[in-house]
Design an enzyme around this catalytic site. Structure first.
Site, PDB file in Angstrom:
ATOM      1  N   LYS A 161      -3.756  -6.141   8.703  1.00  0.00           N
ATOM      2  CA  LYS A 161      -2.331  -6.180   9.053  1.00  0.00           C
ATOM      3  C   LYS A 161      -1.805  -7.504   8.519  1.00  0.00           C
ATOM      4  CE  LYS A 161       0.630  -5.108  13.025  1.00  0.00           C
ATOM      5  NZ  LYS A 161       1.474  -4.118  12.360  1.00  0.00           N
TER       6      LYS A 161
HETATM    7  N1  PMP Z   1       0.553   1.653  10.443  1.00  0.00           N
HETATM    8  C1  PMP Z   1       1.307   0.583  10.135  1.00  0.00           C
HETATM    9  C2  PMP Z   1       1.598   0.286   8.724  1.00  0.00           C
HETATM   10  C3  PMP Z   1       1.796  -0.248  11.157  1.00  0.00           C
HETATM   11  O1  PMP Z   1       2.542  -1.316  10.874  1.00  0.00           O
HETATM   12  C4  PMP Z   1       1.510   0.073  12.502  1.00  0.00           C
HETATM   13  C5  PMP Z   1       2.032  -0.805  13.610  1.00  0.00           C
HETATM   14  N2  PMP Z   1       1.147  -1.861  13.884  1.00  0.00           N
HETATM   15  C6  PMP Z   1       0.706   1.193  12.766  1.00  0.00           C
HETATM   16  C7  PMP Z   1       0.256   1.968  11.717  1.00  0.00           C
HETATM   17  C8  PMP Z   1       0.326   1.549  14.163  1.00  0.00           C
HETATM   18  O2  PMP Z   1      -0.622   0.639  14.648  1.00  0.00           O
HETATM   19  P1  PMP Z   1      -0.728   0.281  16.189  1.00  0.00           P
HETATM   20  O3  PMP Z   1      -0.811   1.564  16.927  1.00  0.00           O
HETATM   21  O4  PMP Z   1      -1.953  -0.531  16.298  1.00  0.00           O
HETATM   22  O5  PMP Z   1       0.497  -0.479  16.538  1.00  0.00           O
END
Ligand code: PMP
Length: 319
Positions: A161
Site C-alpha cells: 500500500k
Molecule cells: N484495494 C485498494 C487499491 C485499496 O486502496 C483498498 C483500501 N485500503 C482496498 C483494496 C481494500 O483494502 P482494505 O479492506 O484493507 O481497506
C-alpha cells in the site's frame, strides 16, 4: 471536500497540533510516491466502547508494504498500534478513520534511488462517513469498467500500500466520477477483473461468492479477508478465482469491500443493471454480519476489535 480537523497528530515522534504536522516540499516521498500508508477504521461499539478494527493486521500490512521496498518503519508494529489508539484517545474520537503514513524524507536527498532511505512517520485520525456517498450502503452505487488497467505484475507491487500505487487509483476513480459513476473497476493487463480504485470486488452468482485472487494485481484487503471469513460462517461458498468482465453483467449481486467503502452494494456496471438493480439479499446479510461486529450481534470470534480504553482528550473533537 476537506477533512474534518482534529486537535492532535502524532508527527515524527511526538504529538503536535493538527496545523503543525508539516513536511518539507523537497521530501522524496512527495516527488516519487515513496510513501507507505494504512487506512484503518475505529468504531464505537456497544460492547466495548471505541475499538479499532483489525488494528494489528493493518499495521502488519503497513510494515510489509515498506518491507517489499527493502525499507523499515521507524517503530515496531506494537508501538504503532499503541500510537493509533492514543491518537483516538487524545482527540476524543469515538469513531474515526486512522491514517498512519511513512515516507522517504527530505534527509535522503532527491536522487531517485537514494544512498539511504530512512522513513519518517505520522499518524492522524479524523471522522469519515460513508466513502461512496450517503445512501450508497443501502441503495447501492453505479460503477463502470475503467479504460485504465491495473498495474501489471512485476511492474509496481500491488501488495504494497504505497503512495505511488494510487496514481493508478486516481485515474480509475477520477475517470469514473467524470462518467457519472461512484467508482471504477479496473481489469488487469490480462483483461480479467482486478479491483476498484480503492476497494476489492465481490460477485455473487447463485449461492456462491466470487472474488479475484491476490495474484490479480489487487491489494489484499483486510475487509476482503473479513468478508471471506464472515461469508464462510454464514454458509456461503467463497471462491477466489480469475473472473471476466461480463461475469459482472450477469451477476446476481456485486459489492465492494474496503476500510473506507466498508461493504458497498453495486446496482449497475457500465449502465447494465446488476441483478434486481439494488442491494441484493446476500449482500444485505453480509453487511449485517459485518456491521453486527460493532453492535455485538455478530460475535467477534477472531479478536478483530481492539478497544482503545478511556479517552484522555481535554477538548471535544470537531466531529
Ligand atoms: N484495494 C485498494 C487499491 C485499496 O486502496 C483498498 C483500501 N485500503 C482496498 C483494496 C481494500 O483494502 P482494505 O479492506 O484493507 O481497506
Amino acid at each position: 471536500m476537506g477533512l474534518d480537523k482534529c486537535e492532535w497528530i502524532w508527527h515524527e515522534g511526538k504529538f503536535v497540533p493538527w496545523e503543525d504536522a508539516q513536511i518539507h516540499v523537497l521530501s522524496h516521498g512527495l516527488h516519487y510516491g515513496t510513501s507507505f500508508f494504512e487506512g484503518i477504521r475505529a468504531y464505537e461499539t456497544k460492547q466495548n466502547g471505541t475499538c479499532v478494527f483489525r488494528l494489528n493486521d493493518h499495521n502488519i500490512r503497513f510494515k510489509n508494504s515498506a518491507k517489499i521496498y527493502g525499507l523499515e518503519l521507524p517503530e515496531s508494529v506494537d508501538t504503532i498500534n499503541e500510537i493509533c489508539r492514543e491518537v483516538l484517545r487524545r482527540n476524543n474520537l469515538k469513531s474515526a478513520y486512522i491514517r498512519p503514513i511513512a515516507w522517504v524524507g527530505y534527509e535522503n536527498g532527491l536522487k531517485v534511488g537514494p544512498d539511504s532511505s530512512v522513513l519518517n512517520m505520522s499518524i492522524a485520525a479524523f471522522p469519515w462517513g460513508a466513502y461512496l456517498g450517503e445512501g450508497g450502503l443501502e441503495n447501492g452505487v453505479d460503477v463502470c469498467i475503467s479504460t485504465w488497467n491495473r498495474v501489471a505484475p512485476n511492474t509496481i507491487p500491488a501488495a504494497a500500500k504505497a503512495g505511488g500505487n494510487y496514481l493508478s487509483g486516481f485515474l480509475i476513480s477520477q475517470e469514473a466520477r467524470k462518467r457519472g459513476c461512484a467508482e471504477g473497476i479496473a481489469l488487469g493487463t490480462d483483461g480479467r477483473i482486478s479491483e476498484a480504485g480503492g476497494a476489492n470486488v465481490f460477485i455473487i452468482k447463485g449461492d456462491t461468492i466470487y472474488t479475484p485472487p491476490i495474484a490479480a494485481s489487487i491489494l489484499g484487503g483486510i475487509t476482503r479477508d473479513t468478508i471471506i471469513t464472515l461469508a464462510g460462517k454464514l454458509g456461503y461458498k467463497v471462491r477466489e478465482e480469475q473472473l471476466t468482465r461480463e461475469f459482472l453483467y450477469l451477476a446476481d449481486e456485486v459489492f465492494f469491500t474496503g476500510t473506507a467503502a466498508e461493504v458497498t452494494p453495486i446496482r449497475s456496471v457500465d449502465g447494465i443493471k446488476v441483478g434486481i438493480g439494488k442491494r441484493g439479499p446476500i449482500t444485505e446479510k453480509i453487511q449485517n454480519a459485518f456491521f453486527g461486529l460493532f453492535d455485538g450481534s455478530t460475535k467477534d470470534e477472531w479478536n478483530w476489535l481492539d478497544p482503545i480504553g478511556a479517552h484522555t482528550g481535554k477538548k471535544a473533537a470537531t466531529a
